[in-house]
Design an enzyme around this catalytic site. Structure first.
Site, PDB file in Angstrom:
ATOM      1  NE  ARG A  42      -4.408  -1.001   0.105  1.00 58.54           N
ATOM      2  CZ  ARG A  42      -4.652  -2.043  -0.667  1.00 58.54           C
ATOM      3  NH1 ARG A  42      -3.694  -2.531  -1.443  1.00 58.54           N
ATOM      4  NH2 ARG A  42      -5.840  -2.619  -0.673  1.00 58.54           N
ATOM      5  CD  GLU A  81      -2.498   4.058  -4.664  1.00 61.75           C
ATOM      6  OE1 GLU A  81      -3.471   3.306  -4.882  1.00 61.75           O
ATOM      7  OE2 GLU A  81      -1.322   3.656  -4.649  1.00 61.75           O
ATOM      8  CG  HIS A 103      -3.253   0.238  -6.514  1.00 65.49           C
ATOM      9  ND1 HIS A 103      -3.480   0.944  -5.362  1.00 65.49           N
ATOM     10  CD2 HIS A 103      -3.445  -1.063  -6.176  1.00 65.49           C
ATOM     11  CE1 HIS A 103      -3.810   0.127  -4.379  1.00 65.49           C
ATOM     12  NE2 HIS A 103      -3.781  -1.103  -4.845  1.00 65.49           N
TER      13      HIS A 103
END
Length: 328
Positions: free
Chosen positions: A240, A269, A287
């Site tokens: 993460r 992000e 991602h």
């Protein structure tokens, strides 16, 4: 009887949406608009359930403004967008989508490791820019993967999947660090040895991060940890954003204090630290570790099944805080 009302907060597969509409009055976001917190709260009025992704923050303020809400089903294995304590206090069930993305994410983690070690992204940019004029003995010479030492921080299902790929497929020596040591049978299956975080950082040729995000894991890799990593080593983050101090990593990459990095997740992000965009020795992906069609469909289906299971059948499949909610 009227159907329960739910909100689908992001665009999802039409088939999943159609399945939900069999059971619920559905307000959907198929235009995939980016809602502010106030807009999300407004959309949740009158809703008993929400189909969420990592983009929607469910916290005490939102819960206080949405008193009918009973469940938020995340289309992700991670749930750092959920304030679990606040949800439990409000009697709102949280669910996630574990297991269905384990192998796909482990595949991608290993692919990102390979791309990073072998300088694939950097060399492609070189080629596309028309700079390839002749062969050179050291042109984009990267790091060995087979036979090297793989260090994994976070040895859950995905970490174990990466360990097996490295040990069994590439003859890598695997060391890992985790909150607790795995049982002997699992260690043997992964051919992995438990070590301290410091030893892992000092000895691994390739460090892969697969830890869930929490306040305790924030900046698991910061300037001090980067200083321990070998200058020939690579760092891969598929965990993460916030697990790595991206600013400190950009400095280490620019100064050659580590060889390269591969990042699928970022602090803040979809924004990316601008310094990471200007260093050549980093592979950046948006991602997408779980992004195969089959896996994303399975994730969406599990989130939908949790909504149906809880609101219609009173049997959620993958609850996170069921015990706390049951006590309410």
């Amino acid at each position: 009887m009227p159907k329960p009302a739910i909100l689908v907060a992001r665009k999802i597969f039409p088939a999943t949406l159609a399945a939900l509409e069999q059971h619920f009055e559905v307000e959907s976001n198929q235009e995939d608009a980016s809602w502010s917190k106030a807009e999300l709260i407004a959309r949740l009025q009158g809703k008993v359930g929400a189909f969420t992704t990592g983009s929607e923050r469910i916290d005490a303020e939102l819960l206080a403004a949405c008193p009918l809400l009973r469940i938020c089903a995340n289309m992700a294995v991670g749930y750092n967008n959920f304030d679990i304590d606040a949800m439990s206090a409000a009697g709102v069930l949280a669910t996630n989508a574990p297991d269905v993305l384990t192998e796909t994410t482990a595949d991608f983690g290993f692919a990102l490791l390979m791309a990073t070690a072998r300088r694939i992204s950097e060399s492609e940019h070189f080629l596309r820019a028309g700079l390839w004029k002749k062969w050179s003995y050291d042109m984009f010479a990267g790091a060995e993967i087979h036979g090297s030492t793989l260090g994994i921080i976070g040895m859950g299902r995905i970490g174990q999947g990466i360990a097996k790929r490295g040990a069994h497929g590439f003859g890598m020596k695997v060391v890992y660090h985790n909150r607790s040591q795995l049982d002997a049978a699992t260690e043997a299956d992964c051919k992995a040895r438990f070590v301290s975080k410091e030893e892992l950082l000092k000895t691994a040729d390739h460090v892969v991060l697969v830890v869930p995000y929490s306040a305790a894991s924030h900046h698991t890799i910061g300037a001090a940890e980067l200083a321990l990593i070998k200058p020939t080593a690579t760092l891969v983050n598929i965990a993460r954003g916030g697990i790595v101090d991206d600013a400190a990593l950009a400095v280490a990459l620019r100064e050659g204090r580590i060889a390269a990095a591969g990042l699928d997740v970022f602090e803040g992000e979809p924004s990316v630290h601008p310094d990471l965009l200007t260093v050549p020795n980093v592979v950046l992906t948006p991602h997408i570790a779980s992004a195969t069609v089959a896996t994303r469909m399975a994730m969406a289906q599990l989130a939908a099944d949790n909504l149906v299971g809880f609101l219609i059948q009173n049997k959620p499949l993958t609850p996170i805080n069921a015990a706390q909610v049951a006590r309410k």
